[in-house]
Design an enzyme around this catalytic site. Structure first.
Site, PDB file in Angstrom:
ATOM      1  N   GLY A  46      43.390  33.104  38.975  1.00  0.00           N
ATOM      2  CA  GLY A  46      42.030  34.017  38.473  1.00  0.00           C
ATOM      3  C   GLY A  46      41.446  34.467  39.844  1.00  0.00           C
ATOM      4  O   GLY A  46      41.507  33.559  41.088  1.00  0.00           O
ATOM      5  N   GLN A  51      36.138  38.108  45.759  1.00  0.00           N
ATOM      6  CA  GLN A  51      36.552  36.596  46.911  1.00  0.00           C
ATOM      7  C   GLN A  51      38.004  37.794  47.599  1.00  0.00           C
ATOM      8  O   GLN A  51      38.218  36.933  48.458  1.00  0.00           O
ATOM      9  CB  GLN A  51      37.414  35.766  45.672  1.00  0.00           C
ATOM     10  CG  GLN A  51      36.391  35.114  44.933  1.00  0.00           C
ATOM     11  CD  GLN A  51      37.427  34.121  43.886  1.00  0.00           C
ATOM     12  OE1 GLN A  51      38.024  34.897  43.176  1.00  0.00           O
ATOM     13  NE2 GLN A  51      37.708  32.996  44.214  1.00  0.00           N
ATOM     14  N   CYS A  90      38.743  26.888  42.340  1.00  0.00           N
ATOM     15  CA  CYS A  90      38.679  27.818  42.549  1.00  0.00           C
ATOM     16  C   CYS A  90      39.429  28.073  44.408  1.00  0.00           C
ATOM     17  O   CYS A  90      38.790  26.761  45.582  1.00  0.00           O
ATOM     18  CB  CYS A  90      36.550  28.375  42.816  1.00  0.00           C
ATOM     19  SG  CYS A  90      36.202  29.403  43.308  1.00  0.00           S
ATOM     20  N   LEU A  91      39.360  29.137  44.621  1.00  0.00           N
ATOM     21  CA  LEU A  91      40.182  29.665  46.126  1.00  0.00           C
ATOM     22  C   LEU A  91      39.368  29.790  47.316  1.00  0.00           C
ATOM     23  O   LEU A  91      39.728  29.181  48.157  1.00  0.00           O
ATOM     24  CB  LEU A  91      40.776  30.741  45.841  1.00  0.00           C
ATOM     25  CG  LEU A  91      42.447  31.146  44.349  1.00  0.00           C
ATOM     26  CD1 LEU A  91      42.777  32.448  44.453  1.00  0.00           C
ATOM     27  CD2 LEU A  91      42.831  30.114  45.172  1.00  0.00           C
ATOM     28  N   HIS A 132      35.123  31.911  34.480  1.00  0.00           N
ATOM     29  CA  HIS A 132      34.834  31.628  36.012  1.00  0.00           C
ATOM     30  C   HIS A 132      34.454  32.762  36.315  1.00  0.00           C
ATOM     31  O   HIS A 132      34.325  32.741  37.950  1.00  0.00           O
ATOM     32  CB  HIS A 132      35.804  30.718  36.284  1.00  0.00           C
ATOM     33  CG  HIS A 132      35.837  29.953  37.311  1.00  0.00           C
ATOM     34  ND1 HIS A 132      35.728  28.395  38.062  1.00  0.00           N
ATOM     35  CD2 HIS A 132      35.847  31.079  38.897  1.00  0.00           C
ATOM     36  CE1 HIS A 132      36.152  28.753  39.497  1.00  0.00           C
ATOM     37  NE2 HIS A 132      36.257  30.323  40.325  1.00  0.00           N
ATOM     38  N   GLU A 133      35.529  33.649  36.555  1.00  0.00           N
ATOM     39  CA  GLU A 133      35.591  34.941  37.185  1.00  0.00           C
ATOM     40  C   GLU A 133      35.014  35.364  36.593  1.00  0.00           C
ATOM     41  O   GLU A 133      34.160  36.820  37.575  1.00  0.00           O
ATOM     42  CB  GLU A 133      36.947  35.651  36.638  1.00  0.00           C
ATOM     43  CG  GLU A 133      38.751  35.307  36.761  1.00  0.00           C
ATOM     44  CD  GLU A 133      38.210  34.395  38.505  1.00  0.00           C
ATOM     45  OE1 GLU A 133      37.240  34.909  38.781  1.00  0.00           O
ATOM     46  OE2 GLU A 133      39.136  32.882  38.820  1.00  0.00           O
ATOM     47  N   HIS A 136      31.899  35.159  39.157  1.00  0.00           N
ATOM     48  CA  HIS A 136      32.032  35.579  39.908  1.00  0.00           C
ATOM     49  C   HIS A 136      31.387  36.911  40.442  1.00  0.00           C
ATOM     50  O   HIS A 136      30.565  37.421  41.317  1.00  0.00           O
ATOM     51  CB  HIS A 136      33.810  35.293  41.160  1.00  0.00           C
ATOM     52  CG  HIS A 136      34.171  34.668  41.201  1.00  0.00           C
ATOM     53  ND1 HIS A 136      33.704  33.699  42.541  1.00  0.00           N
ATOM     54  CD2 HIS A 136      34.689  33.376  40.989  1.00  0.00           C
ATOM     55  CE1 HIS A 136      34.632  32.503  42.384  1.00  0.00           C
ATOM     56  NE2 HIS A 136      35.236  32.560  41.336  1.00  0.00           N
TER      57      HIS A 136
HETATM   58 CO    CO Z   1      36.163  31.219  41.451  1.00  0.00          CO
END
Ligand code: CO
Length: 170
Positions: A46, A51, A90-91, A132-133, A136
């Site tokens: 995701g 991001q 998380c990226l 989670h997204e 963000h």
């Molecule tokens: Co994340």
């Protein structure tokens, strides 16, 4: 289509609420394509627009395994249910993994890239990825929700257990 640079924590763009999408144009389509390309290149499941430095309410979830790509524009959570604690990463936080409690079930309303409305229900890890997204898009980062940091070595054990059918974490 392009692989974009992933913004790592700390960065202001990650901690501010994103703007609603108003124009459903080629720029939005390119953003969605770039998000997916960048996510796949980083082996994520995701990714959200902030991001890659774009403060708009757009995110993508793709668990792989033959599941459909979920493109979310202006997503809103309309129902949640249950609770589950699982390991997340998380990226924007390379190397950080931790247990986070989230609803087991979620229903969202969102728009497609062409602006049409849709409703989606998800459970388990798919619900987790969606939530989670959406966090963000509200400037909320998963590190603030971690109840226990998990060392990557422990995380690998989790994975092995899952392969052996003994565990349930990712
Ligand atoms: Co994340």
């Amino acid at each position: 289509m392009a692989i974009r640079e992933i913004i790592k924590h700390p960065a202001r763009v990650l901690e501010q609420p994103c703007d609603e999408v108003i124009h459903f144009d080629r720029k939005l389509a390119k953003l969605l394509d770039d998000l997916h390309d960048t996510m796949v290149a980083s082996e994520g499941i995701g990714i959200a627009a902030p991001q890659i430095g774009e403060s708009v309410r757009v995110a993508v979830v793709d668990l792989g395994e033959g599941d459909d790509i979920i493109e979310m524009v202006n997503p809103v959570v309309t129902a949640i249910g249950g609770k589950e604690i699982e390991v997340e990463g998380c990226l924007s936080f390379p190397g950080l993994y931790g247990e986070v409690e989230r609803p087991f079930f979620v229903r969202i309303e969102a728009q497609e890239r062409d602006g049409s409305l849709y409703e989606l229900e998800a459970e388990d890890y798919e619900a987790r990825a969606i939530l989670h997204e959406i966090d963000h898009l509200n400037g909320i980062l998963f590190d603030s929700k971690i109840i226990r940091v998990v060392d990557p070595s422990e995380f690998e054990e989790y994975d092995e257990q899952e392969v052996n059918g003994e565990g349930d974490a990712k």
